[in-house]
Design a protein around this motif. Structure first.
Motif, mmCIF file in Angstrom:
data_model
loop_
_atom_site.group_PDB
_atom_site.id
_atom_site.type_symbol
_atom_site.label_atom_id
_atom_site.label_comp_id
_atom_site.label_asym_id
_atom_site.label_seq_id
_atom_site.Cartn_x
_atom_site.Cartn_y
_atom_site.Cartn_z
ATOM 1 N N GLU A 89 -6.258 -0.276 -0.275
ATOM 2 C CA GLU A 89 -7.067 -1.498 -0.807
ATOM 3 C C GLU A 89 -7.705 -2.252 0.580
ATOM 4 O OE1 GLU A 89 -4.244 -4.072 -2.754
ATOM 5 O OE2 GLU A 89 -4.046 -2.814 -4.537
ATOM 6 N N LEU A 90 -7.104 -2.053 1.593
ATOM 7 C CA LEU A 90 -7.790 -2.574 2.749
ATOM 8 C C LEU A 90 -8.861 -1.771 3.125
ATOM 9 C CD1 LEU A 90 -4.980 -3.575 4.930
ATOM 10 C CD2 LEU A 90 -6.425 -4.964 4.041
ATOM 11 N N GLY A 91 -9.082 -0.390 2.579
ATOM 12 C CA GLY A 91 -10.410 0.373 2.727
ATOM 13 C C GLY A 91 -10.309 1.309 3.858
ATOM 14 N N ILE A 92 -8.845 1.575 4.149
ATOM 15 C CA ILE A 92 -8.892 2.696 5.121
ATOM 16 C C ILE A 92 -9.420 3.992 4.932
ATOM 17 C CG2 ILE A 92 -7.167 4.052 6.730
ATOM 18 C CD1 ILE A 92 -7.307 0.672 6.921
ATOM 19 N N PRO A 93 -10.347 4.518 5.517
ATOM 20 C CA PRO A 93 -11.119 5.831 5.187
ATOM 21 C C PRO A 93 -10.149 6.945 4.851
ATOM 22 C CG PRO A 93 -12.125 4.710 6.986
ATOM 23 C CD PRO A 93 -10.855 4.161 6.970
ATOM 24 N N ARG A 94 -9.290 7.195 5.732
ATOM 25 C CA ARG A 94 -8.372 8.320 5.320
ATOM 26 C C ARG A 94 -6.885 7.879 5.518
ATOM 27 N NH1 ARG A 94 -8.412 14.007 8.702
ATOM 28 N NH2 ARG A 94 -7.498 15.475 7.175
ATOM 29 N N LEU A 109 -0.635 11.169 -4.026
ATOM 30 C CA LEU A 109 -1.701 11.599 -4.174
ATOM 31 C C LEU A 109 -2.686 10.853 -5.205
ATOM 32 C CD1 LEU A 109 -1.488 15.438 -3.780
ATOM 33 C CD2 LEU A 109 -2.635 13.935 -1.930
ATOM 34 N N ARG A 110 -1.898 10.547 -6.177
ATOM 35 C CA ARG A 110 -2.478 9.767 -7.503
ATOM 36 C C ARG A 110 -2.720 8.458 -7.101
ATOM 37 N NH1 ARG A 110 -1.296 11.154 -12.952
ATOM 38 N NH2 ARG A 110 -0.446 13.380 -13.070
ATOM 39 N N ILE A 111 -2.162 7.759 -6.009
ATOM 40 C CA ILE A 111 -2.342 6.286 -5.783
ATOM 41 C C ILE A 111 -3.409 6.241 -4.528
ATOM 42 C CG2 ILE A 111 -0.305 5.528 -6.738
ATOM 43 C CD1 ILE A 111 0.868 5.344 -3.994
ATOM 44 N N GLY A 112 -3.986 7.653 -4.110
ATOM 45 C CA GLY A 112 -4.858 7.319 -2.895
ATOM 46 C C GLY A 112 -4.668 7.912 -1.697
#
Length: 216
Positions: A89-94, A109-112
């Motif tokens: 949610e903070l937008g960390i690219p990886r 994996l499902r949550i990002g």
């Protein structure tokens, strides 16, 4: 140089954080255990005691500026999932996460999570080298034990032939392809090929054998 945030400073997380720091990256290391944080204080850019389940705490630490987040603990599935969501949610690219089993892996994996690792298969140093784009360009997992690694030719290989280096005997990996600096590709490498600066090498082997080659 990239900025990494490593959350969880047990044996695995500490190894990742220290190796990334040694490779020249900025590393923010976080744990709730003050003793663990103190041990890392002079080994990374910044070590902080904080509860990463609170997104506002992460925001206040500037975590959103990180290029990559490593969630390096896996004993508590709920907490690792919550922290992974916070980073997402903070937008960390990886986002790279440690898991304890395949059910945990599937959830992350499902949550990002972009990648999930199992420390019994990959050491912290290996993960750090994988994240360091200057050394390992890509990694393809073929099974739990085997993978293909694409690397830049090491300096110590330059001006030497594949036969002279005897990589298969020394490291127990196979060189399955060589992409020369001029763009040519050999899928059945000639043992007499002499490596040049800028060459790319593809190695196939057990994870521990590939790791041994990369670590030198």
């Amino acid at each position: 140089m990239n900025m990494f945030v490593v959350i969880g400073l047990g044996r695995f997380g500490s190894s990742v954080a220290m190796e990334l720091s040694d490779l020249g990256h900025q590393v923010l290391a976080i744990d709730t255990d003050e003793a663990m944080v103190q041990r890392m204080a002079d080994k990374v850019t910044q070590a902080v005691v904080a509860d990463c389940r609170d997104q506002e705490v992460l925001r206040s630490l500037g975590v959103k500026n990180a290029d990559c987040g490593v969630v390096a603990f896996g004993n508590d599935i709920g907490n690792s999932a919550l922290i992974t969501l916070n980073l997402k949610e903070l937008g960390i690219p990886r986002i790279i996460c440690k898991a304890r089993d395949h059910s945990h892996e599937e959830l992350l994996l499902r949550i990002g999570a972009d990648k999930v690792v199992f420390p019994e298969r990959q050491s912290g140093r290996w993960l750090a080298r994988t994240l360091d784009k200057r050394e390992i360009l890509s990694y393809v997992e073929l099974s739990e034990r085997y993978g293909i690694v694409k690397i830049q030719v090491p300096d110590s290989w330059e001006n030497k032939t594949l036969r002279e280096l005897d990589i298969r005997s020394k490291y127990k990996v196979n060189i399955v392809a060589i992409q020369s600096a001029d763009g040519g590709l050999q899928t059945v490498p000639d043992p007499g090929y002499r490596f040049r600066p800028g060459d790319l090498v593809f190695t196939l082997g057990k994870n521990e054998s590939n790791e041994r080659l990369i670590m030198g």
